[in-house]
Design a protein around this motif. Sequence first.
Motif, PDB file in Angstrom:
ATOM      1  N   TRP A 174     -12.401  49.145 -46.615  1.00 49.85           N
ATOM      2  CA  TRP A 174     -12.296  48.248 -47.769  1.00 49.85           C
ATOM      3  C   TRP A 174     -13.415  47.210 -47.717  1.00 49.85           C
ATOM      4  O   TRP A 174     -13.761  46.683 -46.651  1.00 49.85           O
ATOM      5  CB  TRP A 174     -10.942  47.552 -47.785  1.00 49.85           C
ATOM      6  N   ASN A 175     -13.944  46.915 -48.903  1.00 45.56           N
ATOM      7  CA  ASN A 175     -15.084  46.005 -48.968  1.00 45.56           C
ATOM      8  C   ASN A 175     -14.706  44.539 -48.827  1.00 45.56           C
ATOM      9  O   ASN A 175     -15.566  43.688 -48.635  1.00 45.56           O
ATOM     10  CB  ASN A 175     -15.856  46.208 -50.268  1.00 45.56           C
ATOM     11  N   LYS A 176     -13.423  44.235 -48.918  1.00 53.25           N
ATOM     12  CA  LYS A 176     -12.976  42.862 -48.744  1.00 53.25           C
ATOM     13  C   LYS A 176     -12.049  42.784 -47.536  1.00 53.25           C
ATOM     14  O   LYS A 176     -11.030  43.476 -47.497  1.00 53.25           O
ATOM     15  CB  LYS A 176     -12.251  42.363 -49.991  1.00 53.25           C
ATOM     16  N   PRO A 177     -12.384  41.954 -46.574  1.00 57.85           N
ATOM     17  CA  PRO A 177     -11.534  41.853 -45.377  1.00 57.85           C
ATOM     18  C   PRO A 177     -10.293  41.021 -45.642  1.00 57.85           C
ATOM     19  O   PRO A 177     -10.209  40.275 -46.627  1.00 57.85           O
ATOM     20  CB  PRO A 177     -12.454  41.165 -44.355  1.00 57.85           C
ATOM     21  N   LEU A 178      -9.322  41.158 -44.760  1.00 57.95           N
ATOM     22  CA  LEU A 178      -8.105  40.361 -44.827  1.00 57.95           C
ATOM     23  C   LEU A 178      -8.358  39.028 -44.122  1.00 57.95           C
ATOM     24  O   LEU A 178      -8.862  38.987 -43.004  1.00 57.95           O
ATOM     25  CB  LEU A 178      -6.954  41.088 -44.144  1.00 57.95           C
ATOM     26  N   MET A 179      -7.956  37.970 -44.775  1.00 58.28           N
ATOM     27  CA  MET A 179      -8.126  36.642 -44.205  1.00 58.28           C
ATOM     28  C   MET A 179      -7.010  36.378 -43.184  1.00 58.28           C
ATOM     29  O   MET A 179      -6.052  37.137 -43.091  1.00 58.28           O
ATOM     30  CB  MET A 179      -8.125  35.596 -45.304  1.00 58.28           C
ATOM     31  N   PRO A 180      -7.119  35.316 -42.389  1.00 61.24           N
ATOM     32  CA  PRO A 180      -6.092  35.037 -41.371  1.00 61.24           C
ATOM     33  C   PRO A 180      -4.692  34.963 -41.968  1.00 61.24           C
ATOM     34  O   PRO A 180      -4.469  34.371 -43.028  1.00 61.24           O
ATOM     35  CB  PRO A 180      -6.534  33.687 -40.807  1.00 61.24           C
ATOM     36  N   GLY A 181      -3.732  35.588 -41.268  1.00 63.72           N
ATOM     37  CA  GLY A 181      -2.344  35.605 -41.720  1.00 63.72           C
ATOM     38  C   GLY A 181      -1.583  36.762 -41.100  1.00 63.72           C
ATOM     39  O   GLY A 181      -2.102  37.497 -40.252  1.00 63.72           O
ATOM     40  N   LYS A 182      -0.308  36.950 -41.544  1.00 60.52           N
ATOM     41  CA  LYS A 182       0.539  38.053 -41.095  1.00 60.52           C
ATOM     42  C   LYS A 182       0.625  39.090 -42.213  1.00 60.52           C
ATOM     43  O   LYS A 182       0.808  38.733 -43.381  1.00 60.52           O
ATOM     44  CB  LYS A 182       1.940  37.553 -40.742  1.00 60.52           C
ATOM     45  N   TYR A 183       0.539  40.351 -41.794  1.00 62.55           N
ATOM     46  CA  TYR A 183       0.529  41.418 -42.776  1.00 62.55           C
ATOM     47  C   TYR A 183       1.507  42.512 -42.353  1.00 62.55           C
ATOM     48  O   TYR A 183       1.519  42.923 -41.185  1.00 62.55           O
ATOM     49  CB  TYR A 183      -0.869  42.005 -42.933  1.00 62.55           C
ATOM     50  N   ALA A 184       2.329  42.966 -43.355  1.00 63.08           N
ATOM     51  CA  ALA A 184       3.238  44.089 -43.121  1.00 63.08           C
ATOM     52  C   ALA A 184       2.435  45.364 -43.351  1.00 63.08           C
ATOM     53  O   ALA A 184       2.600  46.058 -44.367  1.00 63.08           O
ATOM     54  CB  ALA A 184       4.432  43.999 -44.062  1.00 63.08           C
ATOM     55  N   PHE A 185       1.581  45.639 -42.396  1.00 63.19           N
ATOM     56  CA  PHE A 185       0.636  46.744 -42.550  1.00 63.19           C
ATOM     57  C   PHE A 185       1.144  47.968 -41.799  1.00 63.19           C
ATOM     58  O   PHE A 185       1.563  47.885 -40.646  1.00 63.19           O
ATOM     59  CB  PHE A 185      -0.725  46.328 -42.015  1.00 63.19           C
ATOM     60  N   ASN A 186       1.071  49.099 -42.490  1.00 65.77           N
ATOM     61  CA  ASN A 186       1.486  50.356 -41.892  1.00 65.77           C
ATOM     62  C   ASN A 186       0.327  50.901 -41.075  1.00 65.77           C
ATOM     63  O   ASN A 186      -0.673  51.368 -41.618  1.00 65.77           O
ATOM     64  CB  ASN A 186       1.884  51.341 -43.001  1.00 65.77           C
ATOM     65  N   THR A 187       0.468  50.820 -39.766  1.00 71.17           N
ATOM     66  CA  THR A 187      -0.623  51.248 -38.893  1.00 71.17           C
ATOM     67  C   THR A 187      -0.799  52.760 -38.859  1.00 71.17           C
ATOM     68  O   THR A 187      -1.769  53.247 -38.268  1.00 71.17           O
ATOM     69  CB  THR A 187      -0.377  50.742 -37.466  1.00 71.17           C
ATOM     70  N   TYR A 188       0.140  53.511 -39.493  1.00 73.48           N
ATOM     71  CA  TYR A 188      -0.020  54.968 -39.582  1.00 73.48           C
ATOM     72  C   TYR A 188      -0.868  55.358 -40.794  1.00 73.48           C
ATOM     73  O   TYR A 188      -1.392  56.466 -40.840  1.00 73.48           O
ATOM     74  CB  TYR A 188       1.336  55.651 -39.666  1.00 73.48           C
ATOM     75  N   SER A 189      -0.984  54.455 -41.732  1.00 72.76           N
ATOM     76  CA  SER A 189      -1.769  54.752 -42.932  1.00 72.76           C
ATOM     77  C   SER A 189      -3.176  54.172 -42.833  1.00 72.76           C
ATOM     78  O   SER A 189      -3.988  54.343 -43.744  1.00 72.76           O
ATOM     79  CB  SER A 189      -1.077  54.177 -44.168  1.00 72.76           C
TER      80      SER A 189
END
Length: 667
Positions: free
Chosen positions: A310-325
Amino acid sequence: MAILFIILGGFLVLGILFWMIGVRVIPNDKIAVVEKWWSPKGALDEKIIALNGEAGYQPELLRGGIHILSPLMYKVHKCSLVTIPQGEIAYVFARDGKPLDPTQTLGEVIVEGNNFQNVRGFLNHGGQKGPQRGIVREGTYAFNLAQFIIITNHKTYYLPLGSKSEEGSIENMAKILKERNGFTPIVIKGSDDEVGIVTVHDGPSLNKNDIIAPTVGDDASNNMTYHNNFQDSEKFLKAGGFRGRQHQVLVEGTYFINRLFATVQFIEKTIVDVGFVGVVVSYIGPRGEDSSGEGYKHGELVKEGCRGVWNKPLMPGKYAFNTYSGKIVTVPTTNIILKWISNQSGTHSYDENLKEVTLITKDAFQPSLPLSVVLHIDYKKAPLVIQRFGDIKKLVDQTLDPMVSAYFKNIGQTKTLIQLIQDRSDIQEISSEEMKVKFGHYNLDLEEVLIGTPSSSENDNKIEDILTQLRERQIALERIETYSQQEKAAVKEKEFREAESRAAQQQFLTESEINIEIQSNKGKAEYRRALEEASKIKAIAEAEAEKEARIGVGKAIAVDEQVKAYGGPQYQVMQEIMSKFTQAIEKSQTKIVPETLVTMGGAEGNSGNVFEMLMGMLISEKLGVDFNKNSEEVKDDRAKKIKDSILNSLNNENKDDFKDDNTPIIE
């Protein structure tokens, strides 16, 4: 006894009568499943539930009360009502219904089945046999246990049909549910910082190019497909959901999910700390357009939701990110310190494999050069760095390490060891400027290059010897400077002491200066007096000289006249000598005339005092007087000597004075 037997017999007859009539009493906390023994409509072939009056288990239940059913035709199976405790889930297994499709693992949910309490509605509307997608929540239910097997946390409710394989299947199903903790809802607490990764076990399979099922049915406004986080399995499938691991995750909350339909795995939330950004590498999604630009040839950058970086990074914080995807690669936005020093590493540990750069100097030394490089990654350029290198560790090991090492090896070949040490500051400044361009080529911002002191290997002390010599040379220079400063300090101290003493003696200095001035004035006065006295003395002397000169001249004339009168100068000399000699004898009281005088006979001219003769001879010899000369010659010679003596004396002492007074010099 006879009356007792009569009473018992009456009850027995009455019971047999009620049985033959078919009276059945069902308690209110029970239900009864009716099994028909025979029927004019025949028996069932493959089904269990007789929907059309055939012989077999009937779909309707008998509830609490009195019912009349002929025992010759019906068999009544009393069963307990099923109660599901609050906060628990019960699962349903259907014995009768349509077979499952080859792709199905669970039977469809039939709304007309009234939550599995309407067997006829369930079967007439396409209910399927086997484990069901629908679940039973807390409450008390009247289930037809001939059609449905209800599995709860503590008990399995069913009407035994005598099939051992069925009992084994039910027990295995209950075991799986316990292992999956399937009898309680899924609870995700916010304090745990976890997310739930859902894996669906029913529905169509994924395409061969997909590794994870896309998100479907998450629009709450669409009531037809909104499955409310996998809690409504039918709507999930209707929305186009696939079996397999899902991209959509579960966040904080309580979820009543059929564990036979979907299982949940818990993973920690992805946290992007302050000082970092998260670059997302997505494994799923459509192919997006490249946004990296034509000049970037190291990969593509895509928009959010597409497959790729992705061309835009995630800024500092908590993310419910699926590490399998996908994955989130954290990139530090603070300064990164990379140390080319063995057994040392920076905060981020990207340099744990780095060690000192081994150089070969111009004078053939082989020192090890410790380095530290401070760099920074612009958060907007972080996706470019990750797209190009994968992660920062690979960037350091595969690119920065060989580049920096080669750069300083090239510098080392142009410098002697001493130059390398003494020109460290210049080399550091030049390398910082030159390497900024090289780092910029990799989308990195170089802040500073820090160079340490070259060191030798364990078995080589030559470099240390050179350093020792340099240290001794520097110590000598410092000593020279120290002595120079000490000398200046001593001069300053002397000046200070003098000033201090002068200040302490200021009163005496002032008084002495005044005294000097007084004495100077006195000296000037005395000098004037001396000049005046000298003038006076000079005048007196001149007068005395003139007087003496005139007296001398007069004496000279008188002597001359005496000489002429006494017959010659030798007599005058003898007279003076004898006068002096007489005075000396008189003072010494010496007897110069013996008491006894012995005279010797001889010629007439030789008679006289012997002492007188000796003295005469002595005096005449010492004075150079020749008594044989003519008296006139002696007289003239003596007068001339006296005259010359007087004139010389007068000329030497008073010649100038006489000239000043216009007095003629005596000739």
